[in-house]
Design a protein around this motif. Structure first.
Motif, PDB file in Angstrom:
ATOM      1  N   ARG A 129     -51.791 -51.988 -19.512  1.00 62.99           N
ATOM      2  CA  ARG A 129     -51.371 -50.611 -19.305  1.00 62.99           C
ATOM      3  C   ARG A 129     -51.623 -50.185 -17.858  1.00 62.99           C
ATOM      4  N   VAL A 130     -50.615 -49.537 -17.271  1.00 72.41           N
ATOM      5  CA  VAL A 130     -50.657 -49.016 -15.911  1.00 72.41           C
ATOM      6  C   VAL A 130     -50.267 -47.547 -15.990  1.00 72.41           C
ATOM      7  N   ALA A 131     -50.931 -46.714 -15.212  1.00 73.35           N
ATOM      8  CA  ALA A 131     -50.593 -45.291 -15.218  1.00 73.35           C
ATOM      9  C   ALA A 131     -50.608 -44.753 -13.802  1.00 73.35           C
ATOM     10  N   ASP A 132     -49.877 -43.661 -13.587  1.00 74.64           N
ATOM     11  CA  ASP A 132     -49.995 -43.003 -12.295  1.00 74.64           C
ATOM     12  C   ASP A 132     -51.207 -42.071 -12.355  1.00 74.64           C
ATOM     13  N   PRO A 133     -51.694 -41.629 -11.211  1.00 71.39           N
ATOM     14  CA  PRO A 133     -52.940 -40.840 -11.190  1.00 71.39           C
ATOM     15  C   PRO A 133     -52.875 -39.528 -11.963  1.00 71.39           C
ATOM     16  N   ASP A 134     -51.671 -38.991 -12.164  1.00 74.12           N
ATOM     17  CA  ASP A 134     -51.526 -37.696 -12.829  1.00 74.12           C
ATOM     18  C   ASP A 134     -51.232 -37.794 -14.323  1.00 74.12           C
ATOM     19  N   THR A 135     -51.245 -38.989 -14.876  1.00 75.31           N
ATOM     20  CA  THR A 135     -50.951 -39.150 -16.297  1.00 75.31           C
ATOM     21  C   THR A 135     -52.001 -38.427 -17.140  1.00 75.31           C
ATOM     22  N   VAL A 136     -51.541 -37.780 -18.192  1.00 78.91           N
ATOM     23  CA  VAL A 136     -52.422 -37.085 -19.140  1.00 78.91           C
ATOM     24  C   VAL A 136     -52.284 -37.792 -20.487  1.00 78.91           C
ATOM     25  N   PHE A 137     -53.416 -38.199 -21.043  1.00 80.33           N
ATOM     26  CA  PHE A 137     -53.460 -38.913 -22.313  1.00 80.33           C
ATOM     27  C   PHE A 137     -54.087 -38.036 -23.385  1.00 80.33           C
ATOM     28  N   GLY A 138     -53.776 -38.307 -24.653  1.00 74.46           N
ATOM     29  CA  GLY A 138     -54.450 -37.610 -25.736  1.00 74.46           C
ATOM     30  C   GLY A 138     -53.804 -37.890 -27.082  1.00 74.46           C
ATOM     31  N   LEU A 139     -54.580 -37.665 -28.115  1.00 79.30           N
ATOM     32  CA  LEU A 139     -54.113 -37.766 -29.495  1.00 79.30           C
ATOM     33  C   LEU A 139     -54.387 -36.406 -30.154  1.00 79.30           C
ATOM     34  N   PRO A 140     -53.436 -35.467 -30.059  1.00 85.31           N
ATOM     35  CA  PRO A 140     -53.663 -34.096 -30.533  1.00 85.31           C
ATOM     36  C   PRO A 140     -53.380 -33.871 -32.015  1.00 85.31           C
ATOM     37  N   GLU A 141     -53.089 -34.914 -32.787  1.00 81.78           N
ATOM     38  CA  GLU A 141     -52.604 -34.754 -34.153  1.00 81.78           C
ATOM     39  C   GLU A 141     -53.523 -33.940 -35.063  1.00 81.78           C
ATOM     40  N   VAL A 142     -54.844 -34.113 -34.963  1.00 76.40           N
ATOM     41  CA  VAL A 142     -55.762 -33.392 -35.851  1.00 76.40           C
ATOM     42  C   VAL A 142     -55.561 -31.881 -35.726  1.00 76.40           C
ATOM     43  N   GLY A 143     -55.229 -31.414 -34.540  1.00 78.94           N
ATOM     44  CA  GLY A 143     -54.999 -29.983 -34.320  1.00 78.94           C
ATOM     45  C   GLY A 143     -53.832 -29.411 -35.095  1.00 78.94           C
ATOM     46  N   ILE A 144     -52.936 -30.267 -35.558  1.00 81.77           N
ATOM     47  CA  ILE A 144     -51.821 -29.778 -36.374  1.00 81.77           C
ATOM     48  C   ILE A 144     -51.934 -30.256 -37.826  1.00 81.77           C
ATOM     49  N   GLY A 145     -53.151 -30.699 -38.180  1.00 82.05           N
ATOM     50  CA  GLY A 145     -53.422 -31.024 -39.578  1.00 82.05           C
ATOM     51  C   GLY A 145     -53.097 -32.430 -40.015  1.00 82.05           C
ATOM     52  N   ILE A 146     -52.811 -33.321 -39.081  1.00 85.51           N
ATOM     53  CA  ILE A 146     -52.558 -34.721 -39.425  1.00 85.51           C
ATOM     54  C   ILE A 146     -53.461 -35.605 -38.564  1.00 85.51           C
ATOM     55  N   LEU A 147     -53.232 -36.894 -38.576  1.00 82.53           N
ATOM     56  CA  LEU A 147     -53.964 -37.766 -37.676  1.00 82.53           C
ATOM     57  C   LEU A 147     -53.052 -38.862 -37.183  1.00 82.53           C
ATOM     58  N   PRO A 148     -53.409 -39.507 -36.064  1.00 87.91           N
ATOM     59  CA  PRO A 148     -52.585 -40.612 -35.580  1.00 87.91           C
ATOM     60  C   PRO A 148     -52.467 -41.661 -36.684  1.00 87.91           C
ATOM     61  N   SER A 149     -51.238 -42.114 -36.938  1.00 89.61           N
ATOM     62  CA  SER A 149     -51.055 -42.987 -38.092  1.00 89.61           C
ATOM     63  C   SER A 149     -50.285 -44.262 -37.782  1.00 89.61           C
ATOM     64  N   SER A 150     -50.114 -44.557 -36.512  1.00 90.50           N
ATOM     65  CA  SER A 150     -49.395 -45.771 -36.136  1.00 90.50           C
ATOM     66  C   SER A 150     -50.326 -46.756 -35.433  1.00 90.50           C
ATOM     67  N   GLY A 151     -51.573 -46.768 -35.863  1.00 86.29           N
ATOM     68  CA  GLY A 151     -52.550 -47.678 -35.279  1.00 86.29           C
ATOM     69  C   GLY A 151     -53.348 -47.087 -34.136  1.00 86.29           C
ATOM     70  N   GLY A 152     -53.092 -45.844 -33.788  1.00 80.73           N
ATOM     71  CA  GLY A 152     -53.767 -45.228 -32.650  1.00 80.73           C
ATOM     72  C   GLY A 152     -55.274 -45.147 -32.790  1.00 80.73           C
ATOM     73  N   VAL A 153     -55.749 -44.733 -33.946  1.00 84.05           N
ATOM     74  CA  VAL A 153     -57.193 -44.617 -34.154  1.00 84.05           C
ATOM     75  C   VAL A 153     -57.846 -45.994 -34.091  1.00 84.05           C
ATOM     76  N   THR A 154     -57.289 -46.930 -34.818  1.00 83.72           N
ATOM     77  CA  THR A 154     -57.853 -48.279 -34.867  1.00 83.72           C
ATOM     78  C   THR A 154     -57.870 -48.914 -33.489  1.00 83.72           C
TER      79      THR A 154
ATOM     80  N   THR B 239     -63.939 -42.330 -29.411  1.00 83.09           N
ATOM     81  CA  THR B 239     -62.753 -42.072 -30.235  1.00 83.09           C
ATOM     82  C   THR B 239     -62.947 -40.814 -31.062  1.00 83.09           C
ATOM     83  N   ARG B 240     -64.127 -40.639 -31.655  1.00 80.06           N
ATOM     84  CA  ARG B 240     -64.395 -39.405 -32.413  1.00 80.06           C
ATOM     85  C   ARG B 240     -64.212 -38.181 -31.522  1.00 80.06           C
TER      86      ARG B 240
END
Length: 136
Positions: free
Chosen positions: A18-43, A54-55
């Motif tokens: 993985r390569v990113a530019d300096p301004d890249t913003v990362f996050g997994l916001p799913e819990v805030g809308i009542g779900i969770l990452p479900s495509s292997g993101g948590v694992t 991760t927590r």
């Protein structure tokens, strides 16, 4: 480059490099809308940065930048000056120049070694070496 949130981060986590530019913003916001990452993101995130971080990131939906991601080992390089695509192509060309079978086997050994007991991982590494040694 830009925002790498939710499914975008899950997709990035599935990549080998993985390569990113300096301004890249990362996050997994799913819990805030009542779900969770479900495509292997948590694992995958647990395996990359550990359960405590991760927590913090998943439960709070906390966003983080490229510098943090690099420090944690989540990305391998930060492409300064907006050259993220060029850097990714450069890395892809380096990989494409390597013997395909060796790259494939190395990826498999790395994946298994991350979770296997030490002795099993060492044995797998030796067996993979022996198998590749016979192909050249």
């Amino acid at each position: 480059s830009g925002y790498c949130l939710g499914g975008g981060l899950e997709l990035a986590l599935a990549a080998d490099i993985r390569v990113a530019d300096p301004d890249t913003v990362f996050g997994l916001p799913e819990v805030g809308i009542g779900i969770l990452p479900s495509s292997g993101g948590v694992t995958r995130l647990v395996r990359e940065v550990g359960p405590a971080r991760t927590r913090d990131l998943v439960l709070r939906g906390r966003r983080f930048g490229a510098r943090e991601a690099y420090t944690w080992g989540l990305i391998g390089e930060i492409a300064e000056g907006g050259g993220v695509r060029e850097k990714a192509v450069e890395i892809a060309a380096e990989l494409a120049a390597q013997p395909r079978l060796a790259v494939s086997v190395a990826k498999q050994v790395i994946t298994v070694a991350a979770d296997a007991p030490r002795e099993a991982a060492l044995l797998l590494e030796q067996l993979a070496y022996a198998a590749l040694n016979r192909t050249g």
